[in-house]
Design an enzyme around this catalytic site. Structure first.
Site, PDB file in Angstrom:
ATOM      1  N   PRO A  83       0.828  -1.220   0.000  1.00 57.43           N
ATOM      2  CA  PRO A  83       0.000   0.000   0.000  1.00 57.43           C
ATOM      3  C   PRO A  83       0.855   1.260   0.000  1.00 57.43           C
ATOM      4  CG  PRO A  83      -0.172  -1.167   2.119  1.00 57.43           C
ATOM      5  CD  PRO A  83       0.645  -2.034   1.207  1.00 57.43           C
ATOM      6  N   GLU A 110       1.874  -8.365   8.571  1.00 58.99           N
ATOM      7  CA  GLU A 110       2.323  -6.965   8.668  1.00 58.99           C
ATOM      8  C   GLU A 110       3.168  -6.559   7.460  1.00 58.99           C
ATOM      9  OE1 GLU A 110       1.440  -4.472  10.612  1.00 58.99           O
ATOM     10  OE2 GLU A 110       0.013  -5.925  11.389  1.00 58.99           O
ATOM     11  N   ARG A 148      -3.265  -8.871 -20.437  1.00 63.42           N
ATOM     12  CA  ARG A 148      -4.186  -8.550 -21.529  1.00 63.42           C
ATOM     13  C   ARG A 148      -3.533  -7.702 -22.620  1.00 63.42           C
ATOM     14  NH1 ARG A 148      -7.151  -4.006 -21.085  1.00 63.42           N
ATOM     15  NH2 ARG A 148      -9.111  -4.989 -21.692  1.00 63.42           N
ATOM     16  N   ASP A 162     -10.108   0.840 -24.664  1.00 61.85           N
ATOM     17  CA  ASP A 162     -10.492   0.760 -23.257  1.00 61.85           C
ATOM     18  C   ASP A 162     -10.092   2.029 -22.516  1.00 61.85           C
ATOM     19  OD1 ASP A 162     -11.745  -1.721 -23.159  1.00 61.85           O
ATOM     20  OD2 ASP A 162      -9.854  -2.806 -22.923  1.00 61.85           O
TER      21      ASP A 162
HETATM   22  C1  LIG Z   1      -2.001  -6.002   5.989  1.00 63.34           C
HETATM   23  S1  LIG Z   1      -0.951  -5.592   4.647  1.00 63.34           S
HETATM   24  C2  LIG Z   1       0.402  -4.827   5.459  1.00 63.34           C
HETATM   25  C3  LIG Z   1       0.251  -3.356   5.504  1.00 63.34           C
HETATM   26  C4  LIG Z   1       1.482  -2.646   6.063  1.00 63.34           C
HETATM   27  N1  LIG Z   1       1.689  -2.961   7.437  1.00 63.34           N
HETATM   28  C5  LIG Z   1       1.273  -1.141   5.900  1.00 63.34           C
HETATM   29  O1  LIG Z   1       0.498  -0.581   6.668  1.00 63.34           O
HETATM   30  O2  LIG Z   1       1.836  -0.546   4.959  1.00 63.34           O
HETATM   31  C6  LIG Z   1      -0.322  -7.150   4.134  1.00 63.34           C
HETATM   32  C7  LIG Z   1       0.178  -7.207   2.727  1.00 63.34           C
HETATM   33  O3  LIG Z   1      -0.886  -6.990   1.833  1.00 63.34           O
HETATM   34  C8  LIG Z   1      -0.431  -6.370   0.649  1.00 63.34           C
HETATM   35  N2  LIG Z   1      -1.269  -5.176   0.428  1.00 63.34           N
HETATM   36  C9  LIG Z   1      -2.217  -4.690   1.269  1.00 63.34           C
HETATM   37  N3  LIG Z   1      -2.812  -3.615   0.759  1.00 63.34           N
HETATM   38  C10 LIG Z   1      -2.261  -3.406  -0.456  1.00 63.34           C
HETATM   39  C11 LIG Z   1      -2.473  -2.429  -1.479  1.00 63.34           C
HETATM   40  N4  LIG Z   1      -3.347  -1.448  -1.353  1.00 63.34           N
HETATM   41  N5  LIG Z   1      -1.735  -2.547  -2.606  1.00 63.34           N
HETATM   42  C12 LIG Z   1      -0.813  -3.522  -2.758  1.00 63.34           C
HETATM   43  N6  LIG Z   1      -0.575  -4.463  -1.810  1.00 63.34           N
HETATM   44  C13 LIG Z   1      -1.281  -4.407  -0.676  1.00 63.34           C
HETATM   45  C14 LIG Z   1       1.051  -6.078   0.844  1.00 63.34           C
HETATM   46  O4  LIG Z   1       1.800  -7.061   0.163  1.00 63.34           O
HETATM   47  C15 LIG Z   1       1.215  -6.178   2.332  1.00 63.34           C
HETATM   48  O5  LIG Z   1       2.494  -6.596   2.710  1.00 63.34           O
END
Ligand SMILES: C[S@@+](CC[C@H](N)C(=O)[O-])C[C@H]1O[C@@H](n2cnc3c(N)ncnc32)[C@H](O)[C@@H]1O
Length: 237
Positions: A83, A110, A148, A162
């Site tokens: 994220p 995490e 795609r 698209d």
């Molecule tokens: C619960 S999340 C961890 C979030 C992290 N502790 C933070 O707050 O930045 C677990 C995993 O989900 C994935 N993930 C969660 N949200 C995401 C998003 N919006 N985009 C991409 N990957 C995401 C990532 O690989 C991350 O390591």
């Protein structure tokens, strides 16, 4: 193109690989999706792939060593789904689609040990400002948006019209029947007049973009035709 995906939950990808356009891309040889189970690269008898965070606190962290070892069998760019990364965008998918091989790491809990990111990751990609339980769905989203665009997967004409590809949203689509319950499709689409249909589609595409995503039009170099259509759209509103 080869897309490696590192995950603790390989079973989540079974349906992704075996349905619809992704299945076709794999069968045609345009795409290889190689799911790598991080647990296969653990060395202890319990196959420990995650551990508690140093410094205390909630949750678990994916250990660095199994990921380092798993990456030894891959080449090309390494992407971490996060994220905290750059938000996925059509231009980025277009760029990645010209790579021969990429590897996507799906985090969980995490997240992953920061040393993997520092030493091995080329790019962190987010799929939006929200937090999911794991990177498996983002990995599928990234892989799908790339797949795609690969040669022979879907028609170029199709993905070029698209949304986002040419900086505009797509026009509306209709199919048979031409009328049901009094709901009619726009007359122009039944006319068989290809040039007028093209113009109507272009106008609808511009109109949608203007109304829903005016930010996409900022800085656009409009063609003469687009300028004329945009003026009509504004006058009609
Ligand atoms: C619960 S999340 C961890 C979030 C992290 N502790 C933070 O707050 O930045 C677990 C995993 O989900 C994935 N993930 C969660 N949200 C995401 C998003 N919006 N985009 C991409 N990957 C995401 C990532 O690989 C991350 O390591």
């Amino acid at each position: 193109m080869k897309i490696n995906i590192l995950t603790l939950f390989p079973a989540m990808f079974a349906g992704f690989k075996s349905e619809s356009i992704i299945k076709r891309a794999i069968n045609s040889g345009s795409l290889e999706i190689n799911i790598i189970d991080i647990r296969d690269y653990t060395t202890d008898k319990h196959n420990t792939a995650d551990d508690t965070p140093f410094g205390g606190g909630a949750g678990m962290v994916l250990k660095a060593e199994p990921i380092f070892r798993a990456l030894e069998n891959t080449s090309g760019k390494v992407i971490y789904t996060s994220p905290q990364g750059v938000t996925l965008h059509q231009n980025l998918s277009n760029e990645l689609s010209s790579e021969e091989e990429i590897t996507i790491i799906a985090g969980h809990y995490e997240g992953i040990d920061e040393r993997v990111i520092e030493e091995k990751v080329d790019l962190e990609i987010s799929i939006g400002d929200f937090v999911l339980t794991g990177g498996e769905l983002p990995a599928m989203v990234i892989a799908d948006s790339i797949a795609r665009l690969l040669p022979g997967v879907i028609k170029k004409d199709s993905y070029e019209q698209d949304s986002f590809y040419n900086g505009l949203l797509d026009h509306p689509h209709y199919t048979r029947p031409a009328e049901f319950d009094g709901l009619k499709v726009p007359e122009i689409l039944l006319s068989g007049h290809h040039k007028n249909i093209e113009l109507w589609r272009k106008k609808e595409s511009l109109k949608r973009t203007y109304l829903r995503r005016p930010d996409l039009l900022e800085g656009r170099e409009f063609t003469k035709e687009e300028k004329k259509l945009l003026k009509e759209i504004v006058d009609e509103l």
